[in-house]
Design a protein around this motif. Structure first.
Motif, PDB file in Angstrom:
ATOM      1  N   LYS A 171       1.249  -7.512  -4.629  1.00 14.47           N
ATOM      2  CA  LYS A 171       1.455  -6.227  -5.294  1.00 14.47           C
ATOM      3  C   LYS A 171       1.287  -5.081  -4.289  1.00 14.47           C
ATOM      4  N   GLN A 172       0.239  -5.163  -3.465  1.00  8.80           N
ATOM      5  CA  GLN A 172       0.015  -4.116  -2.479  1.00  8.80           C
ATOM      6  C   GLN A 172       1.086  -4.148  -1.391  1.00  8.80           C
ATOM      7  N   ASP A 174       4.165  -5.047  -1.804  1.00  8.26           N
ATOM      8  CA  ASP A 174       5.341  -4.440  -2.428  1.00  8.26           C
ATOM      9  C   ASP A 174       5.220  -2.917  -2.459  1.00  8.26           C
ATOM     10  N   GLN A 175       4.017  -2.415  -2.711  1.00  8.82           N
ATOM     11  CA  GLN A 175       3.815  -0.967  -2.743  1.00  8.82           C
ATOM     12  C   GLN A 175       4.031  -0.350  -1.360  1.00  8.82           C
TER      13      GLN A 175
END
Length: 193
Positions: A171-172, A174-175
């Motif tokens: 998730k990080q 991707d951010q």
């Protein structure tokens, strides 16, 4: 694996372990499991071997970064692919970054030849960025400044993981990837242009 490739793979290992100045053809022969004379059938000298090793490493890196590349992908999908592939490539073989830097400073390196070779094998990526600049979708920066501002974030994050400073969290990742994508976008881009 053919003998030439076997020698190049072994050369990468020996160079990573010993550095350029402690690198010997005998150590290479022992690591590759071949006679020292066999090496000279493929490479005229240590310098010729280092030039070919640099090409070998860069070509393998390009193949890994471009894995899954299709012209039919959207620009964002292409970017996401090369960004993630670059991150994965560094994690899979962290010594490669060090070797690329080391080889850049080896005496008698054919830098112009290596640069031209690198440009050819990474052409889909440079064409992608140049097209974004030309169509005004991306910022009108120098090509390699734009690449550094975006794609280098994946390499830097991978280094942080290798050094134990960051736990990979998709998730990080991707951010950060999406933020680096946003950085290169031209805020004045108009789809109608």
């Amino acid at each position: 694996m053919d003998k030439r490739t076997q020698i190049l793979v072994a050369a990468e290992t020996v160079l990573a372990q010993r550095g350029f100045y402690a690198f010997s053809m005998q150590n290479l022969a022992n690591t590759a499991g071949v006679a020292a004379g066999t090496i000279y059938r493929y490479f005229a000298s240590k310098e010729a071997l280092m030039n070919e090793l640099q090409k070998f490493i860069r070509e393998e890196s390009a193949n890994n970064v471009l894995l899954g590349w299709k012209d039919s992908l959207t620009d964002k999908q292409k970017y996401d692919l090369i960004w993630q592939n670059a991150f994965d490539c560094v994690l899979a073989n962290p010594r490669r970054l060090t070797l690329i830097e080391m080889l850049h400073f080896v005496p008698n390196m054919a830098q112009a030849e290596i640069t031209a070779f690198e440009y050819d094998i990474f052409k889909p990526i440079t064409d992608f960025y140049q097209h974004g600049i030309d169509t005004k979708k991306f910022l009108d920066w120098q090509l390699f400044a734009l690449i550094a501002a975006s794609l280098d974030s994946s390499i830097s994050l991978a280094k942080q993981v290798i050094q134990g400073r960051l736990i990979p969290d998709q998730k990080q990742l991707d951010q950060v990837r999406d933020a680096s994508w946003a950085i290169i976008q031209n805020p004045n881009f108009n789809q109608q242009d």
